[in-house]
Design an enzyme around this catalytic site. Structure first.
Site, PDB file in Angstrom:
ATOM      1  N   LYS A 174     -23.084  68.514  19.103  1.00 32.76           N
ATOM      2  CA  LYS A 174     -23.825  67.252  18.947  1.00 32.76           C
ATOM      3  C   LYS A 174     -22.885  66.135  18.490  1.00 32.76           C
ATOM      4  O   LYS A 174     -22.322  66.198  17.403  1.00 32.76           O
ATOM      5  CB  LYS A 174     -24.946  67.401  17.900  1.00 32.76           C
ATOM      6  CG  LYS A 174     -25.931  66.228  17.978  1.00 32.76           C
ATOM      7  CD  LYS A 174     -26.899  66.188  16.805  1.00 32.76           C
ATOM      8  CE  LYS A 174     -26.374  65.383  15.652  1.00 32.76           C
ATOM      9  NZ  LYS A 174     -26.091  63.966  15.945  1.00 32.76           N
ATOM     10  N   GLY A 227     -17.669  64.751   9.219  1.00 29.58           N
ATOM     11  CA  GLY A 227     -18.599  63.690   8.844  1.00 29.58           C
ATOM     12  C   GLY A 227     -18.498  63.399   7.357  1.00 29.58           C
ATOM     13  O   GLY A 227     -17.471  63.676   6.728  1.00 29.58           O
ATOM     14  N   THR A 231     -23.218  64.894   3.652  1.00 28.83           N
ATOM     15  CA  THR A 231     -23.769  65.703   4.750  1.00 28.83           C
ATOM     16  C   THR A 231     -23.110  67.080   4.741  1.00 28.83           C
ATOM     17  O   THR A 231     -23.785  68.097   4.927  1.00 28.83           O
ATOM     18  CB  THR A 231     -23.521  65.027   6.122  1.00 28.83           C
ATOM     19  OG1 THR A 231     -23.782  63.636   6.010  1.00 28.83           O
ATOM     20  CG2 THR A 231     -24.381  65.608   7.210  1.00 28.83           C
ATOM     21  N   GLU A 249     -14.740  68.914   7.672  1.00 25.79           N
ATOM     22  CA  GLU A 249     -13.760  67.823   7.604  1.00 25.79           C
ATOM     23  C   GLU A 249     -14.527  66.600   7.117  1.00 25.79           C
ATOM     24  O   GLU A 249     -15.314  66.029   7.871  1.00 25.79           O
ATOM     25  CB  GLU A 249     -13.151  67.557   8.984  1.00 25.79           C
ATOM     26  CG  GLU A 249     -12.449  68.755   9.623  1.00 25.79           C
ATOM     27  CD  GLU A 249     -11.125  69.104   8.963  1.00 25.79           C
ATOM     28  OE1 GLU A 249     -10.633  68.301   8.144  1.00 25.79           O
ATOM     29  OE2 GLU A 249     -10.590  70.186   9.255  1.00 25.79           O
ATOM     30  N   CYS A 283     -11.049  58.120   8.758  1.00 26.30           N
ATOM     31  CA  CYS A 283     -11.065  58.875   7.493  1.00 26.30           C
ATOM     32  C   CYS A 283      -9.687  58.879   6.848  1.00 26.30           C
ATOM     33  O   CYS A 283      -9.565  59.119   5.651  1.00 26.30           O
ATOM     34  CB  CYS A 283     -11.534  60.295   7.762  1.00 26.30           C
ATOM     35  SG  CYS A 283     -10.578  61.094   9.063  1.00 26.30           S
ATOM     36  N   GLU A 383     -15.715  56.051  -1.171  1.00 25.08           N
ATOM     37  CA  GLU A 383     -15.316  55.759   0.202  1.00 25.08           C
ATOM     38  C   GLU A 383     -16.153  54.595   0.751  1.00 25.08           C
ATOM     39  O   GLU A 383     -17.385  54.663   0.757  1.00 25.08           O
ATOM     40  CB  GLU A 383     -15.525  56.995   1.083  1.00 25.08           C
ATOM     41  CG  GLU A 383     -14.987  56.801   2.491  1.00 25.08           C
ATOM     42  CD  GLU A 383     -15.291  57.967   3.430  1.00 25.08           C
ATOM     43  OE1 GLU A 383     -16.430  58.466   3.405  1.00 25.08           O
ATOM     44  OE2 GLU A 383     -14.382  58.351   4.196  1.00 25.08           O
TER      45      GLU A 383
HETATM   46  P1  NAD Z   1     -22.441  61.705   8.891  1.00 20.68           P
HETATM   47  O1  NAD Z   1     -22.206  62.804   7.920  1.00 20.68           O
HETATM   48  O2  NAD Z   1     -23.546  60.767   8.633  1.00 20.68           O
HETATM   49  O3  NAD Z   1     -22.709  62.288  10.348  1.00 20.68           O
HETATM   50  C1  NAD Z   1     -21.790  63.134  11.007  1.00 20.68           C
HETATM   51  C2  NAD Z   1     -22.546  63.988  12.011  1.00 20.68           C
HETATM   52  O4  NAD Z   1     -23.404  64.858  11.285  1.00 20.68           O
HETATM   53  C3  NAD Z   1     -23.432  63.192  12.964  1.00 20.68           C
HETATM   54  O5  NAD Z   1     -23.389  63.783  14.241  1.00 20.68           O
HETATM   55  C4  NAD Z   1     -24.814  63.356  12.348  1.00 20.68           C
HETATM   56  O6  NAD Z   1     -25.856  63.236  13.268  1.00 20.68           O
HETATM   57  C5  NAD Z   1     -24.725  64.775  11.807  1.00 20.68           C
HETATM   58  N1  NAD Z   1     -25.667  65.098  10.733  1.00 20.68           N
HETATM   59  C6  NAD Z   1     -26.201  64.266   9.803  1.00 20.68           C
HETATM   60  N2  NAD Z   1     -27.060  64.941   9.008  1.00 20.68           N
HETATM   61  C7  NAD Z   1     -27.063  66.227   9.441  1.00 20.68           C
HETATM   62  C8  NAD Z   1     -27.750  67.414   9.038  1.00 20.68           C
HETATM   63  N3  NAD Z   1     -28.620  67.419   8.044  1.00 20.68           N
HETATM   64  N4  NAD Z   1     -27.484  68.565   9.704  1.00 20.68           N
HETATM   65  C9  NAD Z   1     -26.618  68.588  10.718  1.00 20.68           C
HETATM   66  N5  NAD Z   1     -25.952  67.487  11.164  1.00 20.68           N
HETATM   67  C10 NAD Z   1     -26.157  66.325  10.529  1.00 20.68           C
HETATM   68  O7  NAD Z   1     -21.043  60.957   9.021  1.00 20.68           O
HETATM   69  P2  NAD Z   1     -20.736  59.643   9.860  1.00 20.68           P
HETATM   70  O8  NAD Z   1     -21.304  58.485   9.126  1.00 20.68           O
HETATM   71  O9  NAD Z   1     -21.081  59.867  11.279  1.00 20.68           O
HETATM   72  O10 NAD Z   1     -19.137  59.597   9.776  1.00 20.68           O
HETATM   73  C11 NAD Z   1     -18.429  58.963   8.764  1.00 20.68           C
HETATM   74  C12 NAD Z   1     -17.871  59.972   7.785  1.00 20.68           C
HETATM   75  O11 NAD Z   1     -17.093  60.943   8.464  1.00 20.68           O
HETATM   76  C13 NAD Z   1     -16.948  59.352   6.758  1.00 20.68           C
HETATM   77  O12 NAD Z   1     -17.244  59.887   5.496  1.00 20.68           O
HETATM   78  C14 NAD Z   1     -15.571  59.795   7.214  1.00 20.68           C
HETATM   79  O13 NAD Z   1     -14.604  59.866   6.197  1.00 20.68           O
HETATM   80  C15 NAD Z   1     -15.867  61.129   7.773  1.00 20.68           C
HETATM   81  N6  NAD Z   1     -14.816  61.558   8.688  1.00 20.68           N
HETATM   82  C16 NAD Z   1     -13.992  62.569   8.314  1.00 20.68           C
HETATM   83  C17 NAD Z   1     -12.963  62.972   9.153  1.00 20.68           C
HETATM   84  C18 NAD Z   1     -12.049  64.104   8.776  1.00 20.68           C
HETATM   85  O14 NAD Z   1     -11.357  64.582   9.647  1.00 20.68           O
HETATM   86  N7  NAD Z   1     -12.001  64.542   7.537  1.00 20.68           N
HETATM   87  C19 NAD Z   1     -12.786  62.337  10.380  1.00 20.68           C
HETATM   88  C20 NAD Z   1     -13.647  61.291  10.720  1.00 20.68           C
HETATM   89  C21 NAD Z   1     -14.664  60.909   9.874  1.00 20.68           C
END
Ligand code: NAD
Length: 481
Positions: A174, A227, A231, A249, A283, A383
């Protein structure tokens, strides 16, 4: 208006319950189409397709799997312009960036893991005296789940699904509901490349419904997630009672530590990028800048001058920054700028919206530099994930190390220095999964990637990803000679 459909069992399908949600174009601030708002029924359908495909895919020769991954890479390259434009429209990032980085790195993921799987050897240990031979069998896990964020949509989606299928798993994946476009377009490419039906199923929809259904599904044995930290914590709680394999991650608040003995011009040029690339929505961005006091005033003046000269506007034109990803995200970033002011920090530049002619509803923010005096203040600890950096002087290695490590996160760190001993001291003691010295965002796909503390659990990249997506089985054979 486009319609983003699920890709299940090799075909595009409408969501079973017929529910849809809006897809926004952040640079215009308008609805650009509709996305399948999938439910657990769609996830179940995707799971069944993946389960059916697993026996044959896991027994497909490495050469054949590799050839398909390489074909997918070729087709992504062939569709570079179309995919880059879609990424830019969906996310708000400059087209230039999508063309130079996001899409080429997505094809590199398939190319790399297409080659890597043919080199992924297992270990053998002869136990002399016991007359036994041990070897490690690396077996694909079965059906696995991949969930990715909106900031580098196709790049991070493929970063997970490429090693997952290379290792012989079948996948329910997803992408973020905020940026579904390029993962949707990937479906066509998978079909054209000859990926067997059901090997990679792409579900669109919201995290708490479609995403949650993937994590909760008892037949999906492993989850690779990128993400937010909150989450990730929720996912870990959901998955733990089912003993699922998890790779998390998560967020970052990375220090960019600048010593007076660095190559100043190079540092200044790269620091602009590490602060504001992709509107600061990476990130790995160095969102906390610490500068040795001897060059602090000079750096502050030079940096602010250069930041003020950065261009913000229509991402389809030659700009430095496009739009941030959504209205809600813009509001969150603005909230942090207000918190900084309330805490007594000084906004040196930016801190306001940019009105782009003809795109007045778009979510544009000026790149912002905030001078802070207390490393513990909220804008220095939490963040923000936008075009906002903090700036602070330091006097000694010990002091800057303590400040650098004082956040809950530990994803990456950047050091600027020409002193080798200091490089080693600092690199060893910084709490981070990645340390860049005199560079930033340099990635060799063979290296491990991931964070410590609230930035995640586990490592992806290179053979680490293939290890995650396989189970190791020890086989011990007794022999007589
Ligand atoms: P998010 O956690 O809101 O969403 C990420 C994904 O998780 C989306 O596809 C979302 O639909 C899904 N999701 C949300 N709730 C869920 C649940 N209850 N169960 C299963 N899936 C769920 O994050 P975002 O706002 O999309 O991304 C930004 C964040 O991602 C920032 O904190 C950033 O630092 C982080 N990030 C980390 C890395 C890394 O490699 N460490 C890379 C890129 C982004």
């Amino acid at each position: 208006m486009h319609k983003i459909l699920n890709y299940i069992d090799g075909t595009y399908r409408e969501p079973i319950k017929g529910q849809w949600m809006d897809n926004y174009n952040p640079s215009l601030g308008v609805i650009s189409g509709h996305i399948a708002n999938s439910t657990s029924e769609d996830v179940q359908q995707a799971y069944e397709a993946a389960k059916k495909a697993f026996p044959s895919w896991s027994q497909t020769t490495l050469e054949a799997r590799s050839a398909i991954l390489l074909r997918i890479a070729q087709l992504i390259d062939k569709n570079l312009d179309r995919l880059a434009a879609a990424e830019s429209e969906d996310n708000g990032k400059p087209l230039r960036l999508a063309k130079a980085v996001d899409i080429p790195r997505a094809s590199a993921n398939f190319r790399f893991f297409g080659h890597a799987i043919t080199q992924f050897a297992s270990e053998a240990h002869e136990s002399i005296g016991l007359d036994t031979m041990n070897f490690t069998l690396r077996q694909p896990i079965g059906v696995v789940g991949c969930i990715s964020p909106w900031n580098l949509p196709l790049y991070l989606f493929t970063w997970k699904v490429a090693p997952a299928i290379a290792a012989g798993n079948t996948v329910v994946a997803k992408p973020s509901e905020i940026t579904p476009m390029t993962a949707f377009l990937l479906g066509e490419i998978l079909t054209e490349a000859g990926l067997p039906k059901g090997v990679l199923n792409i579900i669109h929809g919201q995290g708490p419904s479609a995403g949650q259904a993937i994590v909760e599904h008892p037949g999906i044995k492993a989850i690779s997630f990128t993400g937010g930290t909150k989450t990730g914590e929720h996912l870990a709680r959901t998955a733990a009672p089912m003993f699922k394999k998890l790779s998390l991650e998560l967020g970052g608040k990375n220090p960019n530590i600048i010593f007076a003995d660095c190559n100043y011009d190079k540092m200044l040029e790269v620091t602009l990028r590490s602060s504001f690339a992709n509107q600061g929505q990476i990130c790995l961005c160095g969102s906390r800048i610490f500068v040795e006091r001897a060059i602090y005033d000079k750096f502050k003046a030079d940096f602010v001058t250069k930041v003020k000269a950065m261009t913000v506007g229509d991402p389809m034109t030659d700009v430095d920054l496009g739009a941030v990803v959504s209205e809600a995200h813009r509001n969150k970033i603005e909230g942090y700028i207000q918190i900084a002011k309330d805490e007594g920090a000084k906004v040196l530049c930016g801190g306001h919206r940019i009105l782009v002619k003809g795109m007045e509803q778009g979510y544009y923010l000026a790149p912002t530099v905030i001078e802070v005096t207390d490393a513990q203040c909220r804008v220095n600890q939490e963040e923000i994930f936008g075009p906002v950096v903090t700036l602070m002087p330091f006097d000694s290695e010990e002091e800057v190390l303590e400040m650098a490590n004082s956040v809950p996160y530990g994803l990456s760190a950047t050091l600027w220095t020409s002193n080798l001993d200091r490089t080693m001291r600092m690199s060893k003691n910084i709490e981070a999964g990645i340390v860049w010295v005199n560079t930033w965002l340099n990635r060799d796909l063979r290296t491990p990637f991931g964070g410590v503390k609230a930035s995640g659990v586990g490592r992806e990249g290179g053979f680490e990803a293939l290890r995650f997506f396989t189970e190791a089985k020890n086989i011990c054979i007794k022999y007589e000679v």
